[in-house]
Design a protein around this motif. Sequence first.
Motif, mmCIF file in Angstrom:
data_model
loop_
_atom_site.group_PDB
_atom_site.id
_atom_site.type_symbol
_atom_site.label_atom_id
_atom_site.label_comp_id
_atom_site.label_asym_id
_atom_site.label_seq_id
_atom_site.Cartn_x
_atom_site.Cartn_y
_atom_site.Cartn_z
ATOM 1 N N MET A 28 71.056 62.934 20.843
ATOM 2 C CA MET A 28 70.400 64.230 20.992
ATOM 3 C C MET A 28 71.431 65.244 21.482
ATOM 4 S SD MET A 28 67.401 65.338 23.682
ATOM 5 C CE MET A 28 66.532 63.803 23.352
ATOM 6 N N ARG A 29 71.501 66.399 20.839
ATOM 7 C CA ARG A 29 72.453 67.424 21.243
ATOM 8 C C ARG A 29 71.689 68.687 21.650
ATOM 9 N NH1 ARG A 29 77.890 68.782 18.037
ATOM 10 N NH2 ARG A 29 78.419 66.894 19.169
ATOM 11 N N ILE A 30 71.978 69.152 22.851
ATOM 12 C CA ILE A 30 71.416 70.397 23.351
ATOM 13 C C ILE A 30 72.576 71.352 23.548
ATOM 14 C CG2 ILE A 30 70.165 71.486 25.253
ATOM 15 C CD1 ILE A 30 68.874 68.758 25.778
ATOM 16 N N SER A 31 72.424 72.566 23.051
ATOM 17 C CA SER A 31 73.513 73.516 23.231
ATOM 18 C C SER A 31 72.970 74.890 23.566
ATOM 19 C CB SER A 31 74.392 73.594 21.977
ATOM 20 O OG SER A 31 73.656 74.112 20.893
ATOM 21 N N GLN A 32 73.732 75.616 24.341
ATOM 22 C CA GLN A 32 73.465 77.014 24.598
ATOM 23 C C GLN A 32 74.649 77.766 24.044
ATOM 24 O OE1 GLN A 32 71.894 78.111 28.383
ATOM 25 N NE2 GLN A 32 72.898 80.100 28.395
ATOM 26 N N PRO A 33 74.423 78.666 23.090
ATOM 27 C CA PRO A 33 75.549 79.331 22.435
ATOM 28 C C PRO A 33 76.570 79.837 23.443
ATOM 29 C CG PRO A 33 73.477 79.981 21.433
ATOM 30 C CD PRO A 33 73.131 79.149 22.633
ATOM 31 N N LEU A 34 77.813 79.529 23.177
ATOM 32 C CA LEU A 34 78.965 79.923 23.969
ATOM 33 C C LEU A 34 79.163 79.069 25.212
ATOM 34 C CD1 LEU A 34 81.354 81.812 24.411
ATOM 35 C CD2 LEU A 34 79.841 83.372 25.620
ATOM 36 N N SER A 35 78.107 78.805 26.002
ATOM 37 C CA SER A 35 78.345 78.255 27.329
ATOM 38 C C SER A 35 78.606 76.753 27.358
ATOM 39 C CB SER A 35 77.204 78.613 28.277
ATOM 40 O OG SER A 35 75.974 78.165 27.763
ATOM 41 N N TYR A 36 77.787 75.957 26.657
ATOM 42 C CA TYR A 36 78.027 74.516 26.751
ATOM 43 C C TYR A 36 77.366 73.758 25.604
ATOM 44 C CZ TYR A 36 73.230 74.156 28.541
ATOM 45 O OH TYR A 36 71.867 74.229 28.683
ATOM 46 N N ARG A 37 77.800 72.511 25.447
ATOM 47 C CA ARG A 37 77.171 71.538 24.555
ATOM 48 C C ARG A 37 76.862 70.306 25.383
ATOM 49 N NH1 ARG A 37 81.304 69.643 21.994
ATOM 50 N NH2 ARG A 37 81.179 67.540 22.828
ATOM 51 N N LEU A 38 75.638 69.859 25.352
ATOM 52 C CA LEU A 38 75.237 68.678 26.106
ATOM 53 C C LEU A 38 74.825 67.595 25.131
ATOM 54 C CD1 LEU A 38 74.438 67.114 28.648
ATOM 55 C CD2 LEU A 38 72.260 68.347 28.659
ATOM 56 N N ASP A 39 75.572 66.504 25.088
ATOM 57 C CA ASP A 39 75.256 65.365 24.229
ATOM 58 C C ASP A 39 74.541 64.318 25.060
ATOM 59 O OD1 ASP A 39 76.413 66.463 21.948
ATOM 60 O OD2 ASP A 39 78.397 65.703 22.465
ATOM 61 N N LEU A 40 73.291 64.048 24.681
ATOM 62 C CA LEU A 40 72.475 63.079 25.393
ATOM 63 C C LEU A 40 72.293 61.835 24.535
ATOM 64 C CD1 LEU A 40 69.669 65.493 26.656
ATOM 65 C CD2 LEU A 40 71.583 64.600 27.985
ATOM 66 N N PRO A 41 72.306 60.651 25.138
ATOM 67 C CA PRO A 41 72.052 59.428 24.382
ATOM 68 C C PRO A 41 70.697 59.479 23.691
ATOM 69 C CG PRO A 41 72.898 58.926 26.566
ATOM 70 C CD PRO A 41 72.588 60.396 26.554
#
Length: 291
Positions: free
Chosen positions: A1-14
């Motif tokens: 699962m990938r959560i991202s907020q444009p510009l600030s971060y990318r969070l890759d979750l299992p």
Amino acid sequence: MRISQPLSYRLDLPQQYPNSAPSAPLVLDSPHSGTAYPPDFAPAVAFGALRTAEDTWVDDLWGDAVDMGVPLIAAGFPRAYIDANRAPDEIDQLLLDQPWPGPVNASPKVKLGKGLIWRMLDDGTPLYDRKLTVEEVTHRIEACWKPYHAALGQVLDSAHQKFGKVWHINCHSMPSVAGAYATDRPGLVHPDFVLGDRDGSTSDPAFREFIATWLRERGYNVTVNDPYKGVELVRAFGRPAEGRHSLQIEINRNLYMDEVSLRPTANYGRLKSDLRDLTAALIDWTRSQTA
């Protein structure tokens, strides 16, 4: 699962994340891997020179951790735009066209030109040919720094809530030789790895010693808190008395890439495999600490 907020971060979750809780009490972050250069960023240096400030490939080197059940958050913005591994009061007033309205921390990093907003690259090249406005710096803090720190804090809180403890690796790279304006020890030839927990203040030393031993057994040269002790992210999130352990890991870029072209070398695969094996060992070790 990938959560991202444009510009600030990318969070890759299992993928197996139940209710956004991790499957092991281990969290990784890579604050200097960002390559999304914002349109309002107008430095006075060439793009190729800017890229030397990135921790190129670090998020990918550790990326197998996600498939193993470990969340990884990486910055989207580049370190040359704003440095997530600095405190928000590490303001370099030499960059501003007017006094900063809040508290100012003239830290050693600021004096090197490497505060929250960098004034120069590692070789001393000035980043700007103009002064920045207070509004520009404030925008970078609100759009990039705050969301990144908030997202990392939420992931760490989730792991801590589930397991009662959490271990956090703050992932970085370093040049093979320290630049003239990179640290207070220019010209220093770096080891393969440097582990930093601010002299044991951000983590139980057992965490760093487990990793140091594991890496040394595989032939790597490892130093502890020398020359890098860890900076803002481990300071902000490492509270060992509360079961929150944060460790900075610096990897020598010469181990995996050409430092001029920034391209991976033939050793890239071996190092990535070793980091995958280290992550597996850490999953078992951290689980044993909460059993």
